[in-house]
Design a protein around this motif. Structure first.
Motif, short mmCIF file in Angstrom:
data_model
loop_
_atom_site.label_atom_id
_atom_site.label_comp_id
_atom_site.label_asym_id
_atom_site.label_seq_id
_atom_site.Cartn_x
_atom_site.Cartn_y
_atom_site.Cartn_z
N THR A 110 -17.07 43.05 -2.21
CA THR A 110 -16.07 42.07 -2.64
C THR A 110 -16.71 40.72 -2.94
OG1 THR A 110 -14.59 43.21 -1.15
CG2 THR A 110 -13.82 41.11 -2.03
N GLN B 276 -16.69 48.35 -3.60
CA GLN B 276 -15.42 48.14 -2.92
C GLN B 276 -14.47 49.21 -3.45
OE1 GLN B 276 -13.25 44.70 -4.85
NE2 GLN B 276 -15.32 44.11 -5.39
N GLN B 277 -13.65 49.77 -2.57
CA GLN B 277 -12.78 50.87 -3.00
C GLN B 277 -11.59 50.38 -3.82
OE1 GLN B 277 -12.69 53.28 1.05
NE2 GLN B 277 -12.48 54.56 -0.75
N HIS B 278 -11.04 51.28 -4.59
CA HIS B 278 -9.75 51.13 -5.28
C HIS B 278 -9.77 50.31 -6.57
CE1 HIS B 278 -8.54 52.70 -1.42
NE2 HIS B 278 -8.82 51.55 -0.80
N CYS C 187 -7.76 51.62 8.89
CA CYS C 187 -8.09 50.18 8.88
C CYS C 187 -7.00 49.43 9.62
CB CYS C 187 -8.13 49.62 7.46
SG CYS C 187 -9.24 50.45 6.36
N ASP D 270 -17.25 51.96 -0.65
CA ASP D 270 -18.05 51.34 0.41
C ASP D 270 -17.79 51.97 1.78
OD1 ASP D 270 -15.51 50.20 0.62
OD2 ASP D 270 -16.21 48.14 0.71
N ASN D 271 -16.56 52.39 2.03
CA ASN D 271 -16.30 53.00 3.34
C ASN D 271 -16.94 54.39 3.47
OD1 ASN D 271 -14.69 50.94 4.76
ND2 ASN D 271 -13.35 51.19 2.98
N ARG E 91 -2.79 49.06 -3.10
CA ARG E 91 -4.13 48.84 -3.63
C ARG E 91 -4.73 50.09 -4.26
NH1 ARG E 91 -4.64 50.10 1.65
NH2 ARG E 91 -6.62 50.81 2.55
N LEU F 256 -9.96 57.51 7.30
CA LEU F 256 -10.21 56.08 7.32
C LEU F 256 -8.98 55.40 7.90
CD1 LEU F 256 -11.96 53.72 6.26
CD2 LEU F 256 -10.82 53.96 4.08
N TRP G 255 -9.02 45.76 -4.46
CA TRP G 255 -8.36 46.33 -3.28
C TRP G 255 -7.43 45.36 -2.56
CZ3 TRP G 255 -9.30 44.38 1.69
CH2 TRP G 255 -10.35 43.47 1.78
C1 XUL Z 1 -10.36 50.42 2.07
C2 XUL Z 1 -10.29 49.07 1.48
C3 XUL Z 1 -11.40 48.12 1.72
C4 XUL Z 1 -12.27 48.04 0.48
C5 XUL Z 1 -13.16 46.81 0.48
O1 XUL Z 1 -9.24 51.20 1.81
O2 XUL Z 1 -9.36 48.73 0.80
O3 XUL Z 1 -12.12 48.43 2.85
O4 XUL Z 1 -13.00 49.22 0.33
O5 XUL Z 1 -14.23 46.87 1.23
#
Ligand code: XUL
Length: 541
Positions: free
Chosen positions: A23, A103-105, A341, A286-287, A176, A339, A143
């Protein structure tokens, strides 16, 4: 006597690159055949590319929920990174394989004609000069964007409900997630959208630059789009049709995360003297890449105790729920990962520490140790920020041993309640997604709180598994890219096998069986209290 036959000079090791289009920065790690760090570089968008006026690498919309980043900024970051490496005399010719993550999404929209430009890049010019006009949507949604609630509901309706979306794509519709973002772009910027030739994820955009052609989206990051069927590993047509017309063609065919896409483009061979044989592998999110960087194996769980807490779990059998995300596993595409978060991580623990332990972790640990595991039956839920797991809850909720709501605990009990409450909830959510602790399970911990031994002991006791800490994995995602590059080059059949010489973990806490039993007995109570809390919130909405 002088040695007439000096030992032959050892050939310089191959190098493997891992990028991370994160990011706030574009990062790069180069490792050698022994998996030792050779080079590390980062380009910080806010400081190194000030002309794009980003804050934390992003542009925030006036509505408070929209977030974008200019795709051209990422391109320029690649130019700058290669220029810096060249200045340092980096031996590009020794690089045999390249991978990475993003970075995802986030999504990148290539304009008609962009593929031709990518395929015939002129090595006398920068990437930026050649690609600046090649995006149909200049500002890529990322994201952090939460502006697509309407599109989420449309997708869930088209697929017969959030449970079905979760079952097929691994997650219910999230703002996202890329499918919903694409739907919004298609609805609100239709004439620009119609000029789009290809849509990349941030992750597949990186290797597209390196290949000089469109790179496939990998299964693992593709699982963060609400479009991929995580069971068949193909796009789900109903989801595609619900988001935008012609998406199958715009997204291309997805590929396993550990796969080789081709060799590096002539542009990099001519401009930076890469070897023409250098392999370009798929990039992932990234995850998932952090899971690879932490070298998770079957049954393992990785816990990052940072500002927010993140859990990665290795899953054999996915059981997607309305909470959390199930993705195809990046290092074994027949397995899965989950995952989770949490918004309320370290910030919340720090809030309690500041309130009850004079802002001192030392005092916090002492107070934690002064109470018994199980906290005399007290259970607390602490959401100082609106939580995403479970979604939408805010506030602190405390219950005594008879499940009666109480206003306050003693300061020592508050401290134990926040730690136990957070960690037991994590186990409960993980179990819901199909996770089982087995006799080989390791809990691998990173992040700031990995230095709080008392917290790690509770973690070991709650999960009933040993806790290990990892030194030097600040950049697990970036490192994961380099590991994948090495694995695809040397032995794509066994990720763990290709990484045998990686540094060892340190055993930091061992579970105590009798204490684990206390948490096992308490877990159903916590689950019931959490679900009552949620139904209460939903009823009062
Ligand atoms: C995971 C997410 C963030 C991005 C940015 O779903 O939205 O962790 O990957 O790092």
């Amino acid at each position: 006597m002088a040695n007439e036959n000096p030992p032959p000079k050892k050939a310089a090791s191959n190098l493997y690159l891992g990028f991370d289009i994160s990011t706030q920065q574009l990062k790069l790690i180069a490792i050698d055949d022994n998996l030792e760090l050779h080079t590390e570089v980062a380009i910080e968008y806010d400081n190194d590319l000030k002309e794009f006026n980003t804050s934390g690498g992003l542009h925030a919309g006036a509505d408070g929920v929209s977030y974008t980043a200019p795709a051209a900024m990422w391109v320029k970051a690649f130019d700058l990174m290669f220029a810096r490496l060249e200045e340092r005399g980096f031996p590009f010719g020794r690089v045999v394989s390249v991978s990475g993550c993003g970075q995802q999404h986030g999504s990148v929209y290539w304009k008609e004609g962009a593929q031709k430009v990518l395929q015939s890049l002129d090595s006398s010019k920068s990437l930026y000069d050649q690609l600046i006009d090649r995006f149909s949507i200049a500002n890529s949604p990322v994201w952090k964007d939460a502006s697509t609630t309407r599109q989420c509901r449309m997708l869930e309706e088209a697929m017969n409900g959030p449970e079905v979306v979760a079952k097929i794509t691994g997650s219910r519709a999230y703002e996202r997630f890329t499918g919903n973002q694409i739907a919004k772009i298609c609805q609100e910027h239709n004439s620009d959208f119609k000029q789009t030739e290809r849509i990349s994820l941030v992750s597949s955009f990186g290797p597209s630059l390196l290949l000089g052609d469109y790179a496939s989206i990998d299964y693992s990051d593709g699982s963060g789009m609400n479009l991929l069927d995580i069971h068949t590993k193909d796009w789900n047509q109903t989801a595609l049709d619900a988001c935008a017309p012609g998406l199958r063609k715009l997204l291309g065919v997805p590929t396993p995360s550990c796969s080789m896409l081709g060799t590096i483009s002539n542009y990099f061979v001519q401009r930076y003297h890469f070897s023409a044989d250098c392999k370009v592998c798929a990039f992932t999110g990234d995850n998932p890449s952090a899971l690879a960087g932490m070298r998770l194996q079957q049954g393992d769980i990785a816990v990052s105790l940072g500002t927010s807490d993140t859990l990665f779990l290795w899953l054999d059998e996915p059981k997607p729920q309305l909470v959390g995300h199930v993705l195809i596993n990046p290092v074994d595409s027949s397995a899965y990962m989950a995952l989770l978060c949490y918004k309320n991580g370290s910030m919340t623990r720090e809030w309690i520490r500041d309130k009850y332990a004079d802002k001192s972790w030392e005092k916090f640990e002492k107070m934690l140790a002064s109470t018994q595991p199980g906290n005399g039956g007290n259970i607390g839920f602490y959401f100082t920020d609106t939580e995403i797991i479970p979604v939408g809850v805010k506030g602190c909720f405390k219950f005594d041993k008879d499940d009666k709501k109480v206003e306050d605990f003693s300061p020592e009990e508050e401290i134990r309640a926040v730690v136990e409450g957070q960690l037991m909830a994590k186990l409960s959510h993980a179990q819901h997604l199909g996770y089982h602790v087995n006799s080989n399970t390791r809990i691998l911990v990173t992040g700031g709180a990995s230095e709080n031994i008392g917290i790690l002991q509770v973690l070991a006791d709650v999960f009933g598994a040993p806790v290990y800490t990892l030194g030097g994995t600040k950049n697990a995602a970036c490192l994961g890219g380099a590991y994948i590059a090495k694995c695809v080059y040397t032995d794509p059949s066994s990720f763990a096998g290709a990484l045998q010489t990686a540094p060892q973990y340190t055993l930091t806490a061992q579970p105590v069986a009798s204490v684990h039993q206390v948490y096992k007995d308490m877990l159903p109570r916590l689950q019931k209290l959490e679900s009552d809390l949620l139904s209460h919130i939903n009823d009062s909405e």
